[in-house]
Design an enzyme around this catalytic site. Structure first.
Site, mmCIF file in Angstrom:
data_model
loop_
_atom_site.group_PDB
_atom_site.id
_atom_site.type_symbol
_atom_site.label_atom_id
_atom_site.label_comp_id
_atom_site.label_asym_id
_atom_site.label_seq_id
_atom_site.Cartn_x
_atom_site.Cartn_y
_atom_site.Cartn_z
ATOM 1 N N THR A 176 1.040 -1.267 -0.019
ATOM 2 C CA THR A 176 -0.013 0.159 0.073
ATOM 3 C C THR A 176 0.985 1.249 -0.064
ATOM 4 O O THR A 176 1.870 0.998 0.617
ATOM 5 C CB THR A 176 -1.199 0.029 1.297
ATOM 6 O OG1 THR A 176 -1.567 -1.169 1.117
ATOM 7 C CG2 THR A 176 -1.669 1.359 1.408
ATOM 8 N N ARG B 132 -12.266 -8.156 -4.098
ATOM 9 C CA ARG B 132 -11.889 -7.987 -2.463
ATOM 10 C C ARG B 132 -11.648 -6.536 -2.202
ATOM 11 O O ARG B 132 -11.001 -6.020 -2.927
ATOM 12 C CB ARG B 132 -10.792 -8.870 -2.387
ATOM 13 C CG ARG B 132 -10.010 -8.662 -0.987
ATOM 14 C CD ARG B 132 -8.897 -7.843 -0.961
ATOM 15 N NE ARG B 132 -8.320 -7.809 0.536
ATOM 16 C CZ ARG B 132 -7.224 -7.131 0.768
ATOM 17 N NH1 ARG B 132 -6.849 -6.237 0.069
ATOM 18 N NH2 ARG B 132 -6.560 -7.203 2.061
ATOM 19 N N THR C 77 -0.515 0.128 6.041
ATOM 20 C CA THR C 77 -0.184 -0.792 5.291
ATOM 21 C C THR C 77 -0.072 -2.253 5.723
ATOM 22 O O THR C 77 0.628 -2.244 6.949
ATOM 23 C CB THR C 77 1.126 -0.601 4.255
ATOM 24 O OG1 THR C 77 1.609 -1.824 3.488
ATOM 25 C CG2 THR C 77 2.329 -0.699 5.036
ATOM 26 N N GLY C 78 -0.301 -3.383 5.206
ATOM 27 C CA GLY C 78 -0.343 -4.640 5.967
ATOM 28 C C GLY C 78 -1.467 -5.466 5.447
ATOM 29 O O GLY C 78 -2.079 -5.484 4.561
ATOM 30 N N THR C 79 -1.457 -6.513 6.396
ATOM 31 C CA THR C 79 -2.905 -7.406 6.370
ATOM 32 C C THR C 79 -3.847 -6.831 6.534
ATOM 33 O O THR C 79 -4.560 -6.623 7.594
ATOM 34 C CB THR C 79 -2.481 -8.800 7.241
ATOM 35 O OG1 THR C 79 -2.140 -8.118 8.451
ATOM 36 C CG2 THR C 79 -1.346 -9.589 6.728
ATOM 37 N N GLY C 80 -4.691 -6.549 5.397
ATOM 38 C CA GLY C 80 -6.004 -5.512 5.281
ATOM 39 C C GLY C 80 -6.901 -6.048 6.418
ATOM 40 O O GLY C 80 -7.497 -5.196 6.981
#
Length: 310
Positions: free
Chosen positions: A177, A205, A228-231
């Site tokens: 992101t 998604r 940012t990361g595992t949404g």
């Protein structure tokens, strides 16, 4: 480690930081600064947004973005768009010209096109590296995970066989992101976030990036945050807003609130990643619980600072 690739990331970050820095130095708004920075990140194929966006399972691109004004709590967001060159500018158009906050798909595209946002054909977003990355993910029948974790040796060897440069943070073990946060001379905050999502993601998604309070939040009373990361973990914990709430209701500093969310809260829900945040006093924090995160900051009158690893 490809030193040329590493330099390319530092150079790109420096250029983008300098552009945002100039806006602020000239008296521009935090909102203008973050919109400029993120649009430049979207135009740079090194990053997973806009031109460098990853592929869905169907071999398409679906882009998400959000922007928020900390002075007013006005916000705009778009999701699942396929023809918008700069999703962050589309999100700003939603914020400034509609009565809504989040528009998706074809309806979002039709609305922002009416307000001058540039549209492109889907092949604009294609890059050879992202396409090859998608093919490997599809063949492995899985989704590639974090933008911030190092490569396994097997992934590196596979990429070498395809003659693809390995970025400092391996593209085969990541999703990414882009984002920016800023405070201007009036003490106003703003945040902006944009993404192509996860390589090989299911069509339709939507992650945390366009969701206010999850991947993007700004409030002059507390902070501006872009994540940012595992949404899914950031959504479940409403991570960006949780930092603001800890500051406003518990009196925590920006540093302490961000550290607790990234290092303590998110891992309970398999949350990997990080965030960038700034408060109205110019305090900056950039925590992450992965092996690296492309990041940087710039204060008016000082040289930009960029980093990749811890």
């Amino acid at each position: 480690m490809n030193t040329a690739q590493e330099k390319a990331y530092h150079d790109a970050l420096n250029e983008i930081l300098s552009a945002g820095q100039k806006i602020l130095a000239d008296g521009g708004s935090a909102l203008d600064a973050v919109a400029c920075a993120v649009s430049m990140l979207e135009d740079c194929p090194l990053f997973n947004a806009g031109k460098g966006a990853v592929y869905t399972h169907a071999g398409t691109h679906e882009l998400d973005a959000a922007i928020m004004d900390g002075a007013t709590l006005d916000a705009g967001a778009i999701a699942n768009v396929e023809h918008v060159r700069n999703p962050i500018l589309a999100a700003r158009a939603v914020m400034e010209h509609s009565e809504h906050i989040l528009l998706v798909g074809a309806g979002a595209e039709a609305f922002v096109a009416q307000h001058g946002v540039q549209m492109v054909e889907p092949d604009y977003f294609h890059t050879e590296a992202r396409h090859a990355q998608w093919l490997r993910a599809r063949d492995q029948e899985g989704m590639l995970l974090l933008d911030h974790d190092a490569a396994s040796q097997a992934a590196s060897e596979a990429a070498s066989e395809l003659e693809i440069d390995i970025a400092p943070i391996d593209p085969d073990n990541k999703f990414g992101t882009v984002g920016a946060v800023a405070v201007d001379m009036h003490g106003n905050l703003a945040a902006a976030t944009s993404t192509g999502g996860i390589t090989n993601k299911r069509v339709g998604r939507v992650g945390d990036s366009p969701l206010i309070g999850a991947g993007c939040y700004a409030n002059n009373r507390t902070a501006a945050i872009s994540a940012t990361g595992t949404g899914e973990a950031f959504m479940r914990t409403v991570a960006a807003y949780d930092i603001s709430a800890r500051m406003e209701y518990a009196g925590q500093s920006l540093q302490d609130a961000a550290q607790q969310v990234v290092m303590d809260l998110l891992p309970r829900y398999k949350g990997r990643g990080g965030l960038i945040a700034i408060d109205a006093h110019g305090n900056v924090t950039l925590p992450f619980n992965t092996e690296g995160m492309y990041r940087g900051f710039a204060k008016v009158g000082e040289a930009p600072v960029t980093a990749i690893y811890k």
